[in-house]
Design a protein around this motif. Structure first.
Motif, PDB file in Angstrom:
ATOM      1  N   MET A 218       0.830  -1.210   0.000  1.00  0.00           N
ATOM      2  CA  MET A 218       0.000   0.000   0.000  1.00  0.00           C
ATOM      3  C   MET A 218       0.863   1.258   0.000  1.00  0.00           C
ATOM      4  O   MET A 218       0.578   2.226  -0.709  1.00  0.00           O
ATOM      5  CB  MET A 218      -0.918   0.005   1.236  1.00  0.00           C
ATOM      6  CG  MET A 218      -1.996  -1.055   1.185  1.00  0.00           C
ATOM      7  SD  MET A 218      -2.784  -1.289   2.787  1.00  0.00           S
ATOM      8  CE  MET A 218      -3.862   0.141   2.855  1.00  0.00           C
ATOM      9  N   GLN A 219       1.930   1.239   0.786  1.00  0.00           N
ATOM     10  CA  GLN A 219       2.830   2.398   0.839  1.00  0.00           C
ATOM     11  C   GLN A 219       3.504   2.602  -0.523  1.00  0.00           C
ATOM     12  O   GLN A 219       3.606   3.728  -1.018  1.00  0.00           O
ATOM     13  CB  GLN A 219       3.876   2.186   1.949  1.00  0.00           C
ATOM     14  CG  GLN A 219       4.923   3.285   2.060  1.00  0.00           C
ATOM     15  CD  GLN A 219       4.349   4.649   2.420  1.00  0.00           C
ATOM     16  OE1 GLN A 219       3.307   4.738   3.059  1.00  0.00           O
ATOM     17  NE2 GLN A 219       5.012   5.716   1.986  1.00  0.00           N
ATOM     18  N   GLY A 220       3.936   1.505  -1.148  1.00  0.00           N
ATOM     19  CA  GLY A 220       4.555   1.592  -2.474  1.00  0.00           C
ATOM     20  C   GLY A 220       3.588   2.192  -3.489  1.00  0.00           C
ATOM     21  O   GLY A 220       3.963   3.042  -4.312  1.00  0.00           O
ATOM     22  N   ILE A 221       2.342   1.772  -3.431  1.00  0.00           N
ATOM     23  CA  ILE A 221       1.316   2.310  -4.333  1.00  0.00           C
ATOM     24  C   ILE A 221       1.128   3.805  -4.075  1.00  0.00           C
ATOM     25  O   ILE A 221       1.062   4.613  -5.015  1.00  0.00           O
ATOM     26  CB  ILE A 221      -0.021   1.549  -4.138  1.00  0.00           C
ATOM     27  CG1 ILE A 221       0.083   0.133  -4.718  1.00  0.00           C
ATOM     28  CG2 ILE A 221      -1.181   2.308  -4.766  1.00  0.00           C
ATOM     29  CD1 ILE A 221      -1.141  -0.742  -4.463  1.00  0.00           C
ATOM     30  N   ALA A 222       1.073   4.166  -2.799  1.00  0.00           N
ATOM     31  CA  ALA A 222       0.870   5.577  -2.447  1.00  0.00           C
ATOM     32  C   ALA A 222       2.048   6.429  -2.946  1.00  0.00           C
ATOM     33  O   ALA A 222       1.864   7.561  -3.411  1.00  0.00           O
ATOM     34  CB  ALA A 222       0.694   5.716  -0.939  1.00  0.00           C
ATOM     35  N   GLU A 223       3.258   5.874  -2.885  1.00  0.00           N
ATOM     36  CA  GLU A 223       4.434   6.604  -3.368  1.00  0.00           C
ATOM     37  C   GLU A 223       4.369   6.802  -4.882  1.00  0.00           C
ATOM     38  O   GLU A 223       4.698   7.875  -5.402  1.00  0.00           O
ATOM     39  CB  GLU A 223       5.718   5.855  -2.965  1.00  0.00           C
ATOM     40  CG  GLU A 223       5.950   5.899  -1.458  1.00  0.00           C
ATOM     41  CD  GLU A 223       7.088   4.987  -0.979  1.00  0.00           C
ATOM     42  OE1 GLU A 223       7.863   4.499  -1.833  1.00  0.00           O
ATOM     43  OE2 GLU A 223       7.198   4.770   0.240  1.00  0.00           O
ATOM     44  N   ALA A 224       3.939   5.772  -5.590  1.00  0.00           N
ATOM     45  CA  ALA A 224       3.809   5.893  -7.048  1.00  0.00           C
ATOM     46  C   ALA A 224       2.763   6.964  -7.381  1.00  0.00           C
ATOM     47  O   ALA A 224       2.946   7.789  -8.287  1.00  0.00           O
ATOM     48  CB  ALA A 224       3.423   4.550  -7.651  1.00  0.00           C
ATOM     49  N   TYR A 225       1.679   6.958  -6.623  1.00  0.00           N
ATOM     50  CA  TYR A 225       0.605   7.951  -6.816  1.00  0.00           C
ATOM     51  C   TYR A 225       1.149   9.365  -6.559  1.00  0.00           C
ATOM     52  O   TYR A 225       0.849  10.307  -7.317  1.00  0.00           O
ATOM     53  CB  TYR A 225      -0.550   7.599  -5.875  1.00  0.00           C
ATOM     54  CG  TYR A 225      -1.562   8.688  -5.652  1.00  0.00           C
ATOM     55  CD1 TYR A 225      -2.296   9.224  -6.716  1.00  0.00           C
ATOM     56  CD2 TYR A 225      -1.807   9.172  -4.370  1.00  0.00           C
ATOM     57  CE1 TYR A 225      -3.235  10.230  -6.490  1.00  0.00           C
ATOM     58  CE2 TYR A 225      -2.740  10.168  -4.144  1.00  0.00           C
ATOM     59  CZ  TYR A 225      -3.447  10.696  -5.213  1.00  0.00           C
ATOM     60  OH  TYR A 225      -4.372  11.686  -4.997  1.00  0.00           O
ATOM     61  N   ASP A 226       1.976   9.515  -5.532  1.00  0.00           N
ATOM     62  CA  ASP A 226       2.591  10.818  -5.239  1.00  0.00           C
ATOM     63  C   ASP A 226       3.475  11.250  -6.421  1.00  0.00           C
ATOM     64  O   ASP A 226       3.476  12.418  -6.833  1.00  0.00           O
ATOM     65  CB  ASP A 226       3.427  10.697  -3.950  1.00  0.00           C
ATOM     66  CG  ASP A 226       3.779  12.054  -3.350  1.00  0.00           C
ATOM     67  OD1 ASP A 226       3.514  13.089  -4.002  1.00  0.00           O
ATOM     68  OD2 ASP A 226       4.322  12.077  -2.229  1.00  0.00           O
ATOM     69  N   GLY A 227       4.212  10.285  -6.979  1.00  0.00           N
ATOM     70  CA  GLY A 227       5.046  10.588  -8.144  1.00  0.00           C
ATOM     71  C   GLY A 227       4.203  11.088  -9.314  1.00  0.00           C
ATOM     72  O   GLY A 227       4.545  12.071  -9.978  1.00  0.00           O
ATOM     73  N   MET A 228       3.092  10.417  -9.553  1.00  0.00           N
ATOM     74  CA  MET A 228       2.206  10.816 -10.672  1.00  0.00           C
ATOM     75  C   MET A 228       1.600  12.198 -10.406  1.00  0.00           C
ATOM     76  O   MET A 228       1.475  13.027 -11.298  1.00  0.00           O
ATOM     77  CB  MET A 228       1.049   9.806 -10.817  1.00  0.00           C
ATOM     78  CG  MET A 228       1.476   8.426 -11.240  1.00  0.00           C
ATOM     79  SD  MET A 228       0.035   7.300 -11.196  1.00  0.00           S
ATOM     80  CE  MET A 228       0.851   5.746 -10.882  1.00  0.00           C
ATOM     81  N   ARG A 229       1.215  12.423  -9.167  1.00  0.00           N
ATOM     82  CA  ARG A 229       0.516  13.664  -8.794  1.00  0.00           C
ATOM     83  C   ARG A 229       1.501  14.838  -8.789  1.00  0.00           C
ATOM     84  O   ARG A 229       1.255  15.863  -9.414  1.00  0.00           O
ATOM     85  CB  ARG A 229      -0.067  13.447  -7.396  1.00  0.00           C
ATOM     86  CG  ARG A 229      -1.063  14.461  -6.926  1.00  0.00           C
ATOM     87  CD  ARG A 229      -1.525  14.007  -5.526  1.00  0.00           C
ATOM     88  NE  ARG A 229      -2.602  14.811  -4.996  1.00  0.00           N
ATOM     89  CZ  ARG A 229      -2.424  15.924  -4.315  1.00  0.00           C
ATOM     90  NH1 ARG A 229      -1.206  16.376  -4.102  1.00  0.00           N
ATOM     91  NH2 ARG A 229      -3.469  16.589  -3.845  1.00  0.00           N
TER      92      ARG A 229
ATOM     93  N   GLY B 187       9.806   8.679 -19.665  1.00  0.00           N
ATOM     94  CA  GLY B 187       9.612   7.289 -19.213  1.00  0.00           C
ATOM     95  C   GLY B 187       9.377   7.177 -17.711  1.00  0.00           C
ATOM     96  O   GLY B 187       9.560   6.104 -17.127  1.00  0.00           O
ATOM     97  N   PHE B 188       8.961   8.287 -17.098  1.00  0.00           N
ATOM     98  CA  PHE B 188       8.818   8.309 -15.644  1.00  0.00           C
ATOM     99  C   PHE B 188       7.789   7.276 -15.141  1.00  0.00           C
ATOM    100  O   PHE B 188       8.002   6.624 -14.118  1.00  0.00           O
ATOM    101  CB  PHE B 188       8.421   9.724 -15.203  1.00  0.00           C
ATOM    102  CG  PHE B 188       8.387   9.928 -13.710  1.00  0.00           C
ATOM    103  CD1 PHE B 188       9.470   9.598 -12.918  1.00  0.00           C
ATOM    104  CD2 PHE B 188       7.260  10.474 -13.095  1.00  0.00           C
ATOM    105  CE1 PHE B 188       9.433   9.789 -11.536  1.00  0.00           C
ATOM    106  CE2 PHE B 188       7.214  10.666 -11.712  1.00  0.00           C
ATOM    107  CZ  PHE B 188       8.303  10.324 -10.934  1.00  0.00           C
ATOM    108  N   LEU B 189       6.697   7.140 -15.884  1.00  0.00           N
ATOM    109  CA  LEU B 189       5.665   6.182 -15.444  1.00  0.00           C
ATOM    110  C   LEU B 189       6.205   4.757 -15.421  1.00  0.00           C
ATOM    111  O   LEU B 189       5.933   4.002 -14.487  1.00  0.00           O
ATOM    112  CB  LEU B 189       4.455   6.237 -16.387  1.00  0.00           C
ATOM    113  CG  LEU B 189       3.373   7.250 -16.040  1.00  0.00           C
ATOM    114  CD1 LEU B 189       2.213   7.123 -17.011  1.00  0.00           C
ATOM    115  CD2 LEU B 189       2.887   7.070 -14.608  1.00  0.00           C
ATOM    116  N   ALA B 190       6.976   4.425 -16.441  1.00  0.00           N
ATOM    117  CA  ALA B 190       7.567   3.076 -16.479  1.00  0.00           C
ATOM    118  C   ALA B 190       8.551   2.917 -15.314  1.00  0.00           C
ATOM    119  O   ALA B 190       8.652   1.837 -14.715  1.00  0.00           O
ATOM    120  CB  ALA B 190       8.270   2.850 -17.808  1.00  0.00           C
ATOM    121  N   ASP B 191       9.250   4.018 -14.969  1.00  0.00           N
ATOM    122  CA  ASP B 191      10.177   3.954 -13.825  1.00  0.00           C
ATOM    123  C   ASP B 191       9.418   3.722 -12.525  1.00  0.00           C
ATOM    124  O   ASP B 191       9.837   2.932 -11.672  1.00  0.00           O
ATOM    125  CB  ASP B 191      10.980   5.262 -13.707  1.00  0.00           C
ATOM    126  CG  ASP B 191      11.950   5.442 -14.861  1.00  0.00           C
ATOM    127  OD1 ASP B 191      12.194   4.458 -15.594  1.00  0.00           O
ATOM    128  OD2 ASP B 191      12.464   6.574 -15.036  1.00  0.00           O
TER     129      ASP B 191
END
Ligand code: 6PG
Length: 481
Positions: free
Chosen positions: A193-204, A315-319
């Motif tokens: 869940m934390q990993g997902i939240a971090e990816a979401y923060d990156g996208m946001r 390529g940030f999303l793939a990263d």
């Protein structure tokens, strides 16, 4: 009704749904709740023939076939001890009591020993899948004596989720093994869940994505290696609009994460067992830190991050996807290492491949990675953390460059990614043949005479450091990397 197959105590949402699940799978269930109104309301609402009610524990005990099988679905903690104490006078030798709450494994072992003295068999039963899973098929993690498990195996297996590898229920080992496995399941859940939240923060933060656009990314990721219940759920949650404001609801939710304790216990357990599990711990700490909202708001103004926020690289999303895959693989690696060590130190006898098998369906961390991880463990059962297996390492290797790029961006942008960061630090340290721990040992010996070992001869040494005349350094150290 007399001759019920199971007594179920505790009719909160999980208890209600489990009672229905047993009833719909051919078992007669007698339910009991501390407040009689709750019991009446439940029976009236569901109108299920295979269910009956007891309004005292004495009645409940009389209603059940012998040996009795009773499932406690009460809040973990002192409530479990209270119910057991009230129930005990009505039980007989050979009866089986299961605790289906998120109890601490040490409490389970204590209760198991106390009840064994009375001839009562006790099982710690980890249950995952939330309220929906309880009704439609949870993942079940029972632990205790093998004989006690044999008495309930058929029942549990019938209500469990089913994957293509069979029912998601298996014996997890002796003592508190069932609750230990569930505790680590939850720690992996926290890390995911934390990993997902971090990816979401990156996208946001990095790409200015709205929750709905981010939802599409998670939905896409859910079609690849990251296919998992939590990935799919995240897409659904991000898409949801608040009926009152019409805004994405997630944006209206206070950013302080709660926790009930299982993740923290896993972190404490890792420290006690001497197993490095920094990613599991980081996810717990991230929740704790989030609670200090007032401090964060104050420091947001006081400590600007140096430099301009870098643009998200190509390529940030793939990263970010690589980063999340890597975080998840590392979280599983650390969890499996914990099982390995717990099984050794506490003599659980846990079959870790079976743990992975019963996580394939029903539970919160069900994910496409599980059959792969299970296969690796079946090939190499003694591999403590999977890192020695070439195919596991290959998956890590493929994702390292992207994960490092994502982490580098986050560091420069001032975006915290503690789960990803700790996963990378863990891998960095685990792959380092030399670590500066020699200096730590020297310091310990110098201030506290704690002794050290040498690399060039056996034995334990102590030096009076003040009296040592250091030779002048000459050339490069042979240990430099
Ligand atoms: C599950 C879950 C569940 C747990 C919640 C809440 O497997 O169904 O792990 O058992 O209670 O996820 O946990 P926290 O309140 O600690 O987040």
């Amino acid at each position: 009704m007399n001759g019920a197959d199971l007594g179920l105590i505790g009719l909160a949402a999980m208890g209600q749904n489990l009672a229905l699940n047993f009833a719909r799978n051919g078992f007669r269930v007698c339910v009991y709740n501390r407040t009689a109104d709750q019991t009446r309301a439940f029976l009236e609402q569901v109108r299920e023939e295979a269910l009956c009610a007891a309004y005292s524990l004495d009645d409940l005990a009389r209603c059940l076939v012998r040996p009795r099988r009773i499932l406690l679905m009460v809040r973990a903690g002192t409530a479990v001890d209270e119910v057991l104490e009230q129930l005990l006078p009505f039980l007989e030798k050979g009866d089986v009591v299961m605790d289906g709450g998120n109890s601490h494994f040490a409490d389970t072992e204590r209760r198991m020993q106390a009840l064994a003295a009375e001839g009562i068999r006790f099982l710690g039963l980890g249950i995952s899948g939330g309220t929906k899973g309880a009704l439609l098929g949870p993942s079940l993690m029972p632990g205790g004596s093998p004989e006690a498990y044999a008495a309930v195996e058929e029942m549990l297996t019938r209500i469990a989720a089913v994957s293509d590898a069979g029912p998601c229920c298996a014996y997890m080992g002796r003592g508190g093994a069932g609750h230990f496995v569930k505790m680590v399941h939850n720690a992996i859940e926290y890390a995911f869940m934390q990993g997902i939240a971090e990816a979401y923060d990156g996208m946001r933060t990095g790409m200015g994505m709205s929750p709905e656009v981010a939802a599409e990314v998670f939905a896409r990721w859910n079609e690849g290696a990251l296919q998992a219940y939590l990935t799919e759920l995240t897409a659904r949650v991000l898409r949801y609009r608040d009926p009152e404001t019409g805004e994405p609801l997630v944006e209206r939710i206070l950013d302080e994460a709660e926790q009930k304790g299982t993740g923290r216990w896993a972190a404490q357990s890792a420290l006690e067992l001497g197993v490095p599990a920094p990613t599991l711990t980081a996810a717990v700490t991230a929740r704790t830190l989030s609670h200090f909202k007032a401090h964060r708001e104050r420091l947001a103004a006081l400590l600007p991050w140096p430099g301009p926020v870098p643009a998200a690289p190509e390529g940030f999303l793939a990263d970010l996807e690589d980063g999340l895959n890597l975080t998840l693989l590392v979280a599983f690696s650390q969890g499996l290492w914990l099982f390995h060590e717990a099984s050794r130190q506490y003599q659980y006898g846990t079959d870790r491949a079976e743990v992975l098998r019963i996580w394939r369906a029903g539970c919160i961390i069900r994910a496409r990675w599980l059959p792969f991880l299970e296969e690796i463990l079946r090939e190499d059962p003694e591999n403590p953390h999977l890192l020695f297996h070439p195919r596991f390492l290959e998956q890590i290797r493929q994702r390292l460059p992207g994960a490092i790029r994502a982490r580098r961006w986050a560091l420069e942008a001032g975006v915290p990614m503690p789960a990803l960061g700790s996963a990378l630090e863990y891998l960095q340290a685990m792959r380092r043949a030399w670590l500066p721990a020699n200096l730590i040992q020297a310091q310990r010996d110098a201030f506290g005479a704690h002794t050290y070992r040498r690399i060039d001869r056996p034995g334990v040494f102590h030096t009076e450091w003040e009296e040592t005349i250091s030779p002048r350094p000459q050339g490069r150290s042979p240990w430099s990397v």
